[in-house]
Design a protein around this motif. Sequence first.
Motif, PDB file in Angstrom:
ATOM      1  N   LYS B  70      23.222  56.061   0.886  1.00  0.00           N
ATOM      2  CA  LYS B  70      22.783  54.888   1.650  1.00  0.00           C
ATOM      3  C   LYS B  70      23.867  53.808   1.644  1.00  0.00           C
ATOM      4  O   LYS B  70      24.154  53.188   2.678  1.00  0.00           O
ATOM      5  N   LEU B  71      24.508  53.631   0.514  1.00  0.00           N
ATOM      6  CA  LEU B  71      25.589  52.637   0.445  1.00  0.00           C
ATOM      7  C   LEU B  71      26.736  53.042   1.363  1.00  0.00           C
ATOM      8  O   LEU B  71      27.350  52.201   2.028  1.00  0.00           O
ATOM      9  N   ALA B  72      27.012  54.343   1.413  1.00  0.00           N
ATOM     10  CA  ALA B  72      28.053  54.828   2.327  1.00  0.00           C
ATOM     11  C   ALA B  72      27.665  54.523   3.772  1.00  0.00           C
ATOM     12  O   ALA B  72      28.486  54.055   4.579  1.00  0.00           O
ATOM     13  N   HIS B  73      26.421  54.755   4.083  1.00  0.00           N
ATOM     14  CA  HIS B  73      25.913  54.484   5.433  1.00  0.00           C
ATOM     15  C   HIS B  73      26.047  52.994   5.765  1.00  0.00           C
ATOM     16  O   HIS B  73      26.477  52.615   6.862  1.00  0.00           O
ATOM     17  N   ILE B  74      25.700  52.153   4.814  1.00  0.00           N
ATOM     18  CA  ILE B  74      25.807  50.708   5.043  1.00  0.00           C
ATOM     19  C   ILE B  74      27.273  50.321   5.241  1.00  0.00           C
ATOM     20  O   ILE B  74      27.605  49.542   6.140  1.00  0.00           O
ATOM     21  N   ALA B  75      28.147  50.900   4.419  1.00  0.00           N
ATOM     22  CA  ALA B  75      29.574  50.586   4.549  1.00  0.00           C
ATOM     23  C   ALA B  75      30.088  50.941   5.944  1.00  0.00           C
ATOM     24  O   ALA B  75      30.852  50.203   6.554  1.00  0.00           O
ATOM     25  N   ARG B  76      29.609  52.082   6.450  1.00  0.00           N
ATOM     26  CA  ARG B  76      30.061  52.512   7.775  1.00  0.00           C
ATOM     27  C   ARG B  76      29.456  51.686   8.894  1.00  0.00           C
ATOM     28  O   ARG B  76      30.125  51.328   9.856  1.00  0.00           O
ATOM     29  N   THR B  77      28.167  51.406   8.766  1.00  0.00           N
ATOM     30  CA  THR B  77      27.427  50.831   9.881  1.00  0.00           C
ATOM     31  C   THR B  77      27.583  49.318   9.967  1.00  0.00           C
ATOM     32  O   THR B  77      27.673  48.763  11.056  1.00  0.00           O
ATOM     33  N   GLY B  83      33.185  49.693   0.133  1.00  0.00           N
ATOM     34  CA  GLY B  83      32.513  48.717  -0.715  1.00  0.00           C
ATOM     35  C   GLY B  83      33.356  48.479  -1.954  1.00  0.00           C
ATOM     36  O   GLY B  83      34.411  49.095  -2.128  1.00  0.00           O
ATOM     37  N   HIS B  84      32.875  47.583  -2.818  1.00  0.00           N
ATOM     38  CA  HIS B  84      33.671  47.191  -3.979  1.00  0.00           C
ATOM     39  C   HIS B  84      32.758  47.065  -5.198  1.00  0.00           C
ATOM     40  O   HIS B  84      31.830  46.253  -5.192  1.00  0.00           O
ATOM     41  N   PHE B  85      33.001  47.885  -6.224  1.00  0.00           N
ATOM     42  CA  PHE B  85      32.204  47.776  -7.449  1.00  0.00           C
ATOM     43  C   PHE B  85      32.709  46.615  -8.304  1.00  0.00           C
ATOM     44  O   PHE B  85      33.915  46.439  -8.472  1.00  0.00           O
ATOM     45  N   THR B  86      31.753  45.848  -8.849  1.00  0.00           N
ATOM     46  CA  THR B  86      32.103  44.629  -9.577  1.00  0.00           C
ATOM     47  C   THR B  86      31.994  44.833 -11.081  1.00  0.00           C
ATOM     48  O   THR B  86      31.510  45.863 -11.548  1.00  0.00           O
ATOM     49  N   THR B  87      32.403  43.826 -11.820  1.00  0.00           N
ATOM     50  CA  THR B  87      32.333  43.896 -13.278  1.00  0.00           C
ATOM     51  C   THR B  87      30.903  43.786 -13.789  1.00  0.00           C
ATOM     52  O   THR B  87      30.668  43.933 -14.983  1.00  0.00           O
ATOM     53  N   THR B 352      35.587  54.039  -0.636  1.00  0.00           N
ATOM     54  CA  THR B 352      35.306  54.224   0.786  1.00  0.00           C
ATOM     55  C   THR B 352      33.959  54.916   0.975  1.00  0.00           C
ATOM     56  O   THR B 352      33.413  55.522   0.046  1.00  0.00           O
ATOM     57  N   ALA B 353      33.469  54.846   2.194  1.00  0.00           N
ATOM     58  CA  ALA B 353      32.198  55.508   2.509  1.00  0.00           C
ATOM     59  C   ALA B 353      32.302  57.008   2.229  1.00  0.00           C
ATOM     60  O   ALA B 353      31.376  57.620   1.688  1.00  0.00           O
ATOM     61  N   GLU B 354      33.444  57.600   2.556  1.00  0.00           N
ATOM     62  CA  GLU B 354      33.620  59.038   2.336  1.00  0.00           C
ATOM     63  C   GLU B 354      33.584  59.350   0.842  1.00  0.00           C
ATOM     64  O   GLU B 354      32.995  60.342   0.402  1.00  0.00           O
ATOM     65  N   GLN B 355      34.230  58.489   0.068  1.00  0.00           N
ATOM     66  CA  GLN B 355      34.223  58.714  -1.378  1.00  0.00           C
ATOM     67  C   GLN B 355      32.813  58.540  -1.960  1.00  0.00           C
ATOM     68  O   GLN B 355      32.412  59.277  -2.858  1.00  0.00           O
ATOM     69  N   LEU B 356      32.075  57.582  -1.428  1.00  0.00           N
ATOM     70  CA  LEU B 356      30.689  57.408  -1.899  1.00  0.00           C
ATOM     71  C   LEU B 356      29.877  58.672  -1.635  1.00  0.00           C
ATOM     72  O   LEU B 356      29.139  59.149  -2.501  1.00  0.00           O
ATOM     73  N   ASP B 357      30.025  59.215  -0.434  1.00  0.00           N
ATOM     74  CA  ASP B 357      29.318  60.463  -0.113  1.00  0.00           C
ATOM     75  C   ASP B 357      29.749  61.594  -1.038  1.00  0.00           C
ATOM     76  O   ASP B 357      28.934  62.393  -1.506  1.00  0.00           O
ATOM     77  N   LEU B 358      31.051  61.640  -1.264  1.00  0.00           N
ATOM     78  CA  LEU B 358      31.582  62.708  -2.099  1.00  0.00           C
ATOM     79  C   LEU B 358      31.048  62.609  -3.541  1.00  0.00           C
ATOM     80  O   LEU B 358      30.636  63.605  -4.140  1.00  0.00           O
TER      81      LEU B 358
END
Lengths: 157, 552
Positions: B70-77, B83-87, B352-358
């Motif tokens: 879903k996060l990948a989808h949001i990043a794309r759409t 996206g960016h993971f935080t501390t 990236t969205a692709e990496q999230l999916d992966l």
Amino acid sequence: MPLLINNEVVADNWTLIDAETLDQSGDVIVPLALYLEHRAQFDARESGVALQLNGDDDLSSILSEVDQFPLIAIDFPAFRDGRGFSIARLLKRQGYRGQLRATGDFGRDQLDHLARCGFDAFQLKDEKFSPDVFKSFGEVSVRYQGAADDAKPVYLQ
Amino acid sequence: MYQYNEVDQALVDQRVEQFRDQTRRFLAGELPEDEFLALRLMNGLYVQRHAPMLRVAGPYGMYNSEQLRKLAHIARTYDRGYGHFTTRTNIQFNWPELAQVPDILAELASVQMHAIQTSGNCIRNTTTDQFAGVIADEIEDPRPYCEIIRQWSSLHPEFAYLPRKFKIAISAGPNDRAATQVHDIGLHIVRNDAGEVGFEVLVGGGLGRTPVIGQQIRPFLQKEDLLSYLEAIIRVYNLNGRRDNKYKARIKILVQAMGIDAFRELVDAEWEQIRDTDLKLPLSEIERVKAFFKPFDYDTSAAADTSLEQHLAEDNDFRVWFERNTVEHKVPGYRITYVCLKPYLKPAGDITAEQLDLVADLADRYSFGEVRATHNQNLVLADVKQSELYAVWQILAANNLARPNIGTLTDMTVCPGGDFCALANAKTLGIADQINMKFENMDYVHDLGEIKLNMSGCINACSHHHVGHIGILGVDKKGEDWYQITLGGDDGSEAALGKVIGKSVAADDVADTLEKVLQVYVDQRIEGERFIDTFRRIGIEPFKEHVYAVAN
Ligand code: SF4
């Protein structure tokens, strides 16, 4: 300024006074410091006397006596100043059963939280009022944690 | 991990609609800017240099594969494909449209996610050990308590407008991997002399302008008293914390001003009033939540595998990665496996969205469908069978997620800095690239061993530079970016604040300065000593002398 109680706008017969208007007749709301200064005079009045509290007040001077007041107003000096929420909880825990009124710079989107902390009257500034403000009560119906409205957290409900 | 029931789902659904209406009223001019500001922050929405930034909660770092997709989808759409993971183990999107944010929140709610209290002056996402439940040295899995705190603090009606933000972290064993000593409240799961498990409670830690190590307020708190005690601390803070100056509004300033003993007295007096109320946490509720974090059905024959040994012997790149990027699991035959988000010349924590999916696919195939985010901005597949590590590594490596640098110099924690953040004094991403280029040689980096490097673009210290073994802070000098370097910080069990090594250095000189610092370490270390150990032994002077003597 419209006063909201029980999901409607109601008439308000209380007047907030200050040092200049000490002799105002009728039901008055008195800031705590002023009340403590002229206590004997206020206690002798026939008409109603209510307190106004804010986050800078030392509550310990009055907490055990709050039940003598038919109304306590808690003032919000700024939208983001959340001390009034905790003051309300302390009063309710003390067993206060009179009207608990929010005044000052709070907004529609805080009404539900205010109600959960024990407020039952809301004096909204004119520019913050619109007929749909009542919708904000219960906008999120789920309550995970206990508060003044219902002490039971979700897993005890 | 925790699964929503109807009540949990109703809360996030209703919150989305509430925020949709707030956004509508703001855009229609019915809601004043300053009120919307407080409301949108409480829903994770900032306005940044270029666009709004939406911070999505990753509760105590846990994500499942469906959520990552879903996060990948949001990043794309709705964003620019990443996206960016935080501390704080959350994930941020840097380019959403304000008007679309309610739709994004609705998408999140459909997979049991939200952005509630990821920002604003309220109780934030509780963080914990990325190895919770899978590491041998823990006393008890901290995640059930994180979830209990999440629910108690979500939309808490009294604590939505605190003087300042409020962060809680929990660690569960002798090795503190959650930086609990630099949180507003740090909870350590401990066992007392009677053998009972409860919490040691610290209060008043924090970074930012005035970094402070937390102090113990209570050596042992029974589990059932967890919520009443937290409520007592935060009520005292809400009533007494400063509101006249936002830089003095954190609880650490209150605790410092009052002294820990006076503060404790106030808290205890409040706690007495509430500890025997409905705030007492029933054992049945703890057990209910614990059931969501039961150990998986591990394969009891996993340890019989011999292929790992063979691959380690045959493939040097794999062995290097295995040694740096995997960690011993409490179950024989399994490894805790990092997904590295610190590739060469890419911003730390970006994905990236692709990496999230992966990663979602890898989680499904190899790690029970779950992923964790770490407070150093990497991801973790917590439960990979050793027999499958080689396959996992190959896939990660093919997708730029297997740089073998976890825990080393180039596993930097870096905030977005001047390229994205409106508050920044200096850029950070270019400096991170400069360091990466200078220290590209992995053998050298591995020889340097464990080093935490944290870099913040301003004094707000989002990347915790004070507790980096090496800290870098961007400062503004007459419109130019300069960098102040600190040494000796640590956010682990021996937490310490770094000391400034000397006057700040120009942007071009940062990596060269680090090289000099590291040279001192290499010259002075004794067998087996990490950078931080050498620093503790010899102090800052030798570093100072070398760095500035050569410069003059
Ligand atoms: S440390 Fe400063 S520059 Fe970096 S993200 Fe935080 S506020 Fe922005």
